[in-house]
Design an enzyme around this catalytic site. Structure first.
Site, PDB file in Angstrom:
ATOM      1  N   CYS A 275      83.347  26.315 -19.313  1.00 39.55           N
ATOM      2  CA  CYS A 275      83.321  24.878 -19.042  1.00 39.55           C
ATOM      3  C   CYS A 275      83.112  24.150 -20.365  1.00 39.55           C
ATOM      4  O   CYS A 275      82.380  24.632 -21.228  1.00 39.55           O
ATOM      5  CB  CYS A 275      82.179  24.539 -18.082  1.00 39.55           C
ATOM      6  SG  CYS A 275      82.132  22.795 -17.585  1.00 39.55           S
TER       7      CYS A 275
ATOM      8  N   CYS B 206      73.204  28.054  -8.688  1.00 41.57           N
ATOM      9  CA  CYS B 206      73.831  26.987  -9.474  1.00 41.57           C
ATOM     10  C   CYS B 206      73.514  27.125 -10.950  1.00 41.57           C
ATOM     11  O   CYS B 206      72.355  27.288 -11.320  1.00 41.57           O
ATOM     12  CB  CYS B 206      73.307  25.621  -9.044  1.00 41.57           C
ATOM     13  SG  CYS B 206      73.559  25.277  -7.328  1.00 41.57           S
TER      14      CYS B 206
ATOM     15  N   CYS C 133      81.840  29.354  -2.786  1.00 43.12           N
ATOM     16  CA  CYS C 133      81.688  28.524  -3.985  1.00 43.12           C
ATOM     17  C   CYS C 133      82.662  29.081  -5.026  1.00 43.12           C
ATOM     18  O   CYS C 133      82.524  30.234  -5.449  1.00 43.12           O
ATOM     19  CB  CYS C 133      80.241  28.618  -4.463  1.00 43.12           C
ATOM     20  SG  CYS C 133      79.943  27.770  -6.013  1.00 43.12           S
TER      21      CYS C 133
ATOM     22  N   GLU D 176      83.552  34.109 -11.717  1.00 47.11           N
ATOM     23  CA  GLU D 176      82.669  34.474 -10.615  1.00 47.11           C
ATOM     24  C   GLU D 176      82.850  33.502  -9.460  1.00 47.11           C
ATOM     25  O   GLU D 176      83.088  32.309  -9.669  1.00 47.11           O
ATOM     26  CB  GLU D 176      81.216  34.473 -11.094  1.00 47.11           C
ATOM     27  CG  GLU D 176      80.970  35.628 -12.057  1.00 47.11           C
ATOM     28  CD  GLU D 176      79.540  35.712 -12.551  1.00 47.11           C
ATOM     29  OE1 GLU D 176      79.055  36.847 -12.711  1.00 47.11           O
ATOM     30  OE2 GLU D 176      78.901  34.681 -12.794  1.00 47.11           O
TER      31      GLU D 176
ATOM     32  N   CYS E 284      76.549  20.897 -20.310  1.00 50.05           N
ATOM     33  CA  CYS E 284      75.300  20.329 -19.801  1.00 50.05           C
ATOM     34  C   CYS E 284      74.156  21.255 -20.234  1.00 50.05           C
ATOM     35  O   CYS E 284      74.275  22.480 -20.163  1.00 50.05           O
ATOM     36  CB  CYS E 284      75.354  20.195 -18.279  1.00 50.05           C
ATOM     37  SG  CYS E 284      76.680  19.081 -17.763  1.00 50.05           S
TER      38      CYS E 284
ATOM     39  N   CYS F  50      72.825  24.333 -18.060  1.00 46.60           N
ATOM     40  CA  CYS F  50      73.789  25.157 -17.321  1.00 46.60           C
ATOM     41  C   CYS F  50      74.287  26.316 -18.182  1.00 46.60           C
ATOM     42  O   CYS F  50      74.748  26.119 -19.304  1.00 46.60           O
ATOM     43  CB  CYS F  50      74.964  24.288 -16.874  1.00 46.60           C
ATOM     44  SG  CYS F  50      76.235  25.214 -15.994  1.00 46.60           S
TER      45      CYS F  50
HETATM   46  N1  SAH Z   1      81.129  20.806 -13.200  1.00 45.43           N
HETATM   47  C1  SAH Z   1      80.761  20.447 -11.854  1.00 45.43           C
HETATM   48  C2  SAH Z   1      80.391  21.668 -11.007  1.00 45.43           C
HETATM   49  C3  SAH Z   1      79.173  22.356 -11.566  1.00 45.43           C
HETATM   50  S1  SAH Z   1      78.103  23.380 -10.682  1.00 45.43           S
HETATM   51  C4  SAH Z   1      79.599  19.484 -11.912  1.00 45.43           C
HETATM   52  O1  SAH Z   1      79.030  19.280 -12.970  1.00 45.43           O
HETATM   53  O2  SAH Z   1      79.266  18.903 -10.894  1.00 45.43           O
HETATM   54  C5  SAH Z   1      77.329  22.530  -9.426  1.00 45.43           C
HETATM   55  C6  SAH Z   1      75.939  21.950  -9.731  1.00 45.43           C
HETATM   56  O3  SAH Z   1      75.006  22.886 -10.278  1.00 45.43           O
HETATM   57  C7  SAH Z   1      76.024  20.810 -10.708  1.00 45.43           C
HETATM   58  O4  SAH Z   1      75.371  19.706 -10.177  1.00 45.43           O
HETATM   59  C8  SAH Z   1      75.315  21.370 -11.904  1.00 45.43           C
HETATM   60  O5  SAH Z   1      74.807  20.365 -12.716  1.00 45.43           O
HETATM   61  C9  SAH Z   1      74.243  22.221 -11.267  1.00 45.43           C
HETATM   62  N2  SAH Z   1      73.584  23.142 -12.189  1.00 45.43           N
HETATM   63  C10 SAH Z   1      74.045  23.599 -13.359  1.00 45.43           C
HETATM   64  N3  SAH Z   1      73.144  24.404 -13.950  1.00 45.43           N
HETATM   65  C11 SAH Z   1      72.082  24.463 -13.131  1.00 45.43           C
HETATM   66  C12 SAH Z   1      70.837  25.166 -13.173  1.00 45.43           C
HETATM   67  N4  SAH Z   1      70.512  25.963 -14.185  1.00 45.43           N
HETATM   68  N5  SAH Z   1      69.982  24.992 -12.148  1.00 45.43           N
HETATM   69  C13 SAH Z   1      70.321  24.215 -11.094  1.00 45.43           C
HETATM   70  N6  SAH Z   1      71.478  23.553 -10.988  1.00 45.43           N
HETATM   71  C14 SAH Z   1      72.354  23.669 -12.000  1.00 45.43           C
END
Ligand code: SAH
Length: 363
Positions: A117, A340, A110, A97, A121, A124
């Site tokens: 991934c 995000c 984006c 996506e 985390c 996420c």
């Molecule tokens: N792998 C990279 C890019 C990830 S996406 C990273 O970790 O930075 C970009 C941002 O969205 C990251 O800071 C991630 O932690 C955040 N993110 C992930 N899940 C989320 C959620 N459910 N709500 C808000 N932000 C989220």
């Protein structure tokens, strides 16, 4: 397409210097690479036969020896706030996506760097998929080609954030090649200042990034002020802790005035207390930073809640009172699951327990 034509090279996978070499090795002039880059990336033409300033015999030779693969647009969702989510199909039938976020105030694409991934985390959704595979440079750039075309922005300025699915520094070489292609002066010529790479903090790769000729803006996903808290949310913290990440950040060669963004997902009752904000402010001493607070985008299967707005405001105020630059990320496209951490395709693949293993196999 690569699979269907193993003998033909994919133009989408070549940065300009590699393309020059390949062309030369096949008896063509090197400057043809510049012409090809202009057609592919500036004019959005993928049919070699339509590249009319190339001599006809050259066009036939190129069409015989090369393909130009482009992710296929399979679905497009528009949010009530104008955000658009694109579901793209890849040559091996995997899906990714990409998201278009208009007027923030710039136009922003984006894009994803992996299918799934490995970082897992806890908040996420993409992390729930596990890592399916890395994207190639052509697939990373291909998302920008498709979005630029679909949004009609090919000739305009746009920003690119590597904040879609995946951890860009876990797919280091292809991500760097993608940056070379995107910034090439004969292609899309996107300024590195308009590109932001977001990482969870893969330290060896982050240090390597600091030595690259192309340096995008950096965003670090910090999310908690202590290792005990961060370790609960970001499994990689068990390998690279907050102290080491910040030390590395301090050493990174930043352009004058440029600062690293620290992203901080706010989770109710987990990392949103005033004490957390004060600890975060203390951590930022001596780091050229700005803080981007992201109130959680909740989703089924994510065991956390979004704090109420007052809690977010109080947290932001404490940081601002400590003279930090702080912004709260407006959640865009939540109604279409484009916000995000909400990008997920093909369904969850495996349990979280297995994921750290692939994190440990680093470039
Ligand atoms: N792998 C990279 C890019 C990830 S996406 C990273 O970790 O930075 C970009 C941002 O969205 C990251 O800071 C991630 O932690 C955040 N993110 C992930 N899940 C989320 C959620 N459910 N709500 C808000 N932000 C989220």
């Amino acid at each position: 397409m690569l699979l269907e034509h193993p003998e033909r090279l994919d133009l989408a996978e070549l940065d300009r210097s590699s393309l020059e070499e390949v062309l030369e090795a096949r008896g063509h002039e090197r400057f043809r690479a510049r012409q090809l880059f202009r057609w592919m990336y500036r004019r959005g033409v993928s049919d070699i036969d339509a590249m009319t300033d190339l001599p006809r015999p050259l066009r036939s030779a190129l069409a015989r020896d090369f393909i130009l693969s482009t992710p296929s647009l399979e679905h497009r969702d528009t949010s009530t706030d104008g955000t658009e989510k694109f579901l793209l199909g890849l040559a091996d039938s995997r899906h990714i996506e990409s998201v278009f976020i208009p007027d923030t105030p710039s136009m922003t694409f984006c894009v994803s760097t992996q299918v799934g991934c490995a970082m897992a985390c806890g908040f996420c959704l993409t992390g729930k998929m596990g890592l399916v595979r890395h994207l190639t440079a052509g697939e990373i750039v291909g998302q920008v080609r498709v979005l630029a075309e679909e949004t009609g922005l090919r000739d305009q300025r746009f920003n690119i954030v590597l904040m879609g699915m995946g951890e860009p520094l876990h797919n280091y070489d292809e991500t760097m090649k993608a940056l070379r292609i995107l910034t090439d002066e004969h292609g899309m010529a996107v300024s590195p200042r308009r590109i932001t790479l977001s990482t969870v903090g893969l330290l060896p790769a982050l240090e390597r990034l600091g030595r690259e000729p192309i340096m995008p803006n950096l965003a670090i996903s910090l999310h908690a002020p202590t290792d005990a808290q961060r370790g609960q949310l970001v499994p990689l913290n068990q390998k690279y802790g907050i102290g080491e990440i910040l030390e590395t950040c301090k050493r990174l060669p930043l352009k004058r005035r440029s600062r690293i963004t620290f992203e901080y997902v706010l989770l109710e009752g987990i990392n949103d207390a005033p004490e957390d904000a004060r600890r975060l402010a203390a951590l930022m001493k001596g780091v050229k930073s700005k803080i981007n607070l992201i109130p959680l985008n909740a989703a089924p299967g994510i065991p956390f809640n979004r704090p109420p707005d007052e809690v977010v405001d109080r947290f932001a105020q404490i940081l601002a009172d400590s003279h930090l630059t702080v912004s709260v990320r407006k959640s865009r496209g939540r109604d279409i699951r484009a916000a995000c951490g909400q990008l997920i395709v093909d369904g969850p693949r495996r349990s979280t327990g297995q994921k750290l293993a692939s994190v440990l196999v680093l470039p």
